[in-house]
Write a protein that holds these residues in place. Structure first.
Motif, PDB file in Angstrom:
ATOM      1  N   THR A 135       0.811  -1.223   0.000  1.00 15.40           N
ATOM      2  CA  THR A 135       0.000   0.000   0.000  1.00 15.40           C
ATOM      3  C   THR A 135       0.842   1.271   0.000  1.00 15.40           C
ATOM      4  O   THR A 135       0.320   2.356   0.261  1.00 15.40           O
ATOM      5  N   SER A 136       2.112   1.161  -0.298  1.00 14.71           N
ATOM      6  CA  SER A 136       3.001   2.331  -0.321  1.00 14.71           C
ATOM      7  C   SER A 136       3.752   2.368  -1.645  1.00 14.71           C
ATOM      8  O   SER A 136       3.671   1.437  -2.454  1.00 14.71           O
ATOM      9  N   THR A 137       4.471   3.452  -1.876  1.00  9.48           N
ATOM     10  CA  THR A 137       5.385   3.562  -3.004  1.00  9.48           C
ATOM     11  C   THR A 137       6.788   3.780  -2.454  1.00  9.48           C
ATOM     12  O   THR A 137       6.948   4.279  -1.335  1.00  9.48           O
ATOM     13  N   PRO A 138       7.828   3.418  -3.215  1.00  6.56           N
ATOM     14  CA  PRO A 138       9.189   3.576  -2.692  1.00  6.56           C
ATOM     15  C   PRO A 138       9.511   5.008  -2.257  1.00  6.56           C
ATOM     16  O   PRO A 138      10.157   5.214  -1.234  1.00  6.56           O
ATOM     17  N   GLY A 139       9.031   6.002  -3.014  1.00  4.18           N
ATOM     18  CA  GLY A 139       9.321   7.390  -2.668  1.00  4.18           C
ATOM     19  C   GLY A 139       8.703   7.804  -1.351  1.00  4.18           C
ATOM     20  O   GLY A 139       9.361   8.348  -0.476  1.00  4.18           O
ATOM     21  N   ARG A 140       7.417   7.509  -1.180  1.00  7.24           N
ATOM     22  CA  ARG A 140       6.727   7.911   0.041  1.00  7.24           C
ATOM     23  C   ARG A 140       7.018   6.953   1.191  1.00  7.24           C
ATOM     24  O   ARG A 140       6.852   7.309   2.354  1.00  7.24           O
ATOM     25  N   GLY A 141       7.426   5.722   0.854  1.00  2.00           N
ATOM     26  CA  GLY A 141       7.689   4.750   1.902  1.00  2.00           C
ATOM     27  C   GLY A 141       9.125   4.717   2.352  1.00  2.00           C
ATOM     28  O   GLY A 141       9.507   3.881   3.157  1.00  2.00           O
ATOM     29  N   ALA A 142       9.954   5.644   1.833  1.00  2.00           N
ATOM     30  CA  ALA A 142      11.378   5.643   2.165  1.00  2.00           C
ATOM     31  C   ALA A 142      11.583   5.902   3.651  1.00  2.00           C
ATOM     32  O   ALA A 142      10.879   6.687   4.276  1.00  2.00           O
ATOM     33  N   SER A 143      12.568   5.237   4.215  1.00  4.44           N
ATOM     34  CA  SER A 143      12.893   5.413   5.626  1.00  4.44           C
ATOM     35  C   SER A 143      13.901   6.534   5.777  1.00  4.44           C
ATOM     36  O   SER A 143      14.247   7.232   4.831  1.00  4.44           O
ATOM     37  N   THR A 144      14.383   6.718   6.990  1.00  8.43           N
ATOM     38  CA  THR A 144      15.366   7.757   7.248  1.00  8.43           C
ATOM     39  C   THR A 144      16.694   7.379   6.613  1.00  8.43           C
ATOM     40  O   THR A 144      16.980   6.198   6.403  1.00  8.43           O
ATOM     41  N   PRO A 145      17.537   8.385   6.269  1.00  9.19           N
ATOM     42  CA  PRO A 145      18.824   8.096   5.645  1.00  9.19           C
ATOM     43  C   PRO A 145      19.636   7.094   6.453  1.00  9.19           C
ATOM     44  O   PRO A 145      19.691   7.157   7.682  1.00  9.19           O
ATOM     45  N   GLY A 146      20.257   6.149   5.725  1.00 11.84           N
ATOM     46  CA  GLY A 146      21.091   5.156   6.370  1.00 11.84           C
ATOM     47  C   GLY A 146      20.334   3.941   6.857  1.00 11.84           C
ATOM     48  O   GLY A 146      20.941   3.017   7.403  1.00 11.84           O
ATOM     49  N   ARG A 147      19.000   3.931   6.667  1.00 13.15           N
ATOM     50  CA  ARG A 147      18.205   2.782   7.086  1.00 13.15           C
ATOM     51  C   ARG A 147      17.531   2.169   5.866  1.00 13.15           C
ATOM     52  O   ARG A 147      17.533   2.738   4.775  1.00 13.15           O
ATOM     53  N   GLY A 148      16.948   1.004   6.041  1.00 14.93           N
ATOM     54  CA  GLY A 148      16.350   0.288   4.926  1.00 14.93           C
ATOM     55  C   GLY A 148      15.040   0.887   4.477  1.00 14.93           C
ATOM     56  O   GLY A 148      14.442   1.709   5.174  1.00 14.93           O
ATOM     57  N   PRO A 149      14.582   0.506   3.273  1.00 12.45           N
ATOM     58  CA  PRO A 149      13.302   0.989   2.776  1.00 12.45           C
ATOM     59  C   PRO A 149      12.152   0.503   3.651  1.00 12.45           C
ATOM     60  O   PRO A 149      12.228  -0.550   4.284  1.00 12.45           O
ATOM     61  N   THR A 150      11.097   1.293   3.706  1.00 13.84           N
ATOM     62  CA  THR A 150       9.910   0.947   4.466  1.00 13.84           C
ATOM     63  C   THR A 150       8.782   0.597   3.510  1.00 13.84           C
ATOM     64  O   THR A 150       8.532   1.326   2.551  1.00 13.84           O
TER      65      THR A 150
END
Length: 288
Positions: free
Chosen positions: A66-81
């Motif tokens: 239910t997300s997209t990579p751009g909007r689901g991105a995590s904080t810098p240095g951490r994995g994608p959400t």
């Protein structure tokens, strides 16, 4: 389709970075991928793809992303959400609902095909979502609104059986106020607090009557809703090659081996879950 290169049945390890209520009995789970292989696999997932989410010790179940990579991105240095809307209906989903932020989960995917967002660029988009089945359409809406100049007029029709089952209500204002976008919502049955439209999504569709010229309709919800939305779209002049859907099926392996999601000559998990109406109309009629 992407899965673990060594073992497509092995989930990547993730961590719940957020859990919040979405609707009655439905929660939105934000999962951060913490393994490098998982981070790579989910770096560029697409609208319409799905994944299996595991509650360790209880099992796994498939859910549309239910997300997209751009909007689901995590904080810098951490994995994608990656986000999933999950309704507590069975053992696995109830176990997931008992988890809290910081707890580990497994994620196997991303799997399946996706909505052809590049192919339908430049066209008007009609999006019709029903209940929890509407959740996989949120990435379509985000993709269109985040790339607004790439698409024509957008019409969103959102529905549920009752007001408490509408998902992503906190985003309604943003959708309704987006450029060249109209938003309509309805429920089958209202309550004392509900002041909006009451009626089936097909009735709302007939009233809104979006233009068919250079348009594509994208529908997701219960199979009976999809079937009657397709019929209504046809009456309005949409052809089977102007209507897309994403199907939920009883998938077990997700890689086309077990046959659980067989649909005639196709498997929902690898040939779908996204299909044109021309590919699935007979199947939908057969299961009603």
């Amino acid at each position: 389709m992407t899965a673990s290169k060594a073992d497509p049945m092995r989930p990547y390890v993730g961590r719940l970075s957020g859990v919040r209520g979405l609707a009655t009995g439905i929660k939105l789970f934000q999962v951060e991928l913490i393994e490098s292989d998982g981070q790579e696999a989910f770096a560029e997932y697409k609208p319409g793809q799905f994944a299996f989410v595991s509650a360790f010790g209880a099992g796994e179940a498939p859910f549309g992303i239910t997300s997209t990579p751009g909007r689901g991105a995590s904080t810098p240095g951490r994995g994608p959400t990656v986000e999933f809307a999950i309704h507590a209906l069975g053992h696995v989903t109830r176990t997931l609902h008992d988890l809290e932020p910081g707890d580990p989960v497994g994620v196997r995917g991303p799997l399946g095909n996706w909505f052809p967002m590049d192919e339908i660029a430049g066209r008007d988009i009609v999006i019709l979502g029903g209940g929890i089945g509407a959740a996989p359409l949120r990435p379509v809406i985000h993709t269109v609104l985040d790339n607004r100049d790439d698409y024509g007029h957008v019409t969103i029709l959102w529905a549920a059986r009752a007001p408490g089952l509408l998902v992503f209500t906190e985003e309604f204002d943003a959708w309704a106020s987006a450029p060249d976008t109209e938003f309509h919502v309805t429920v089958d049955e209202g309550n004392e607090a509900w002041t909006g439209n009451v009626g089936l999504i097909t009735q709302l569709l007939e009233r809104v009557a979006p233009s068919t010229e250079n348009a594509v309709a994208i529908t997701c919800g219960p199979p009976i809703m999809i079937h009657f939305v397709f019929l209504t779209l046809q009456r309005l002049g949409f052809t089977p090659r102007q209507s897309l859907t994403t199907l939920e099926a009883r998938m077990h392996c997700g890689i086309g081996k077990c046959g659980r999601c067989n649909m005639g000559g196709k498997f929902v998990c690898i040939d779908g879950p996204v299909f044109w109406q021309s590919e699935v109309s007979e199947f939908l009629e057969g299961i009603l």
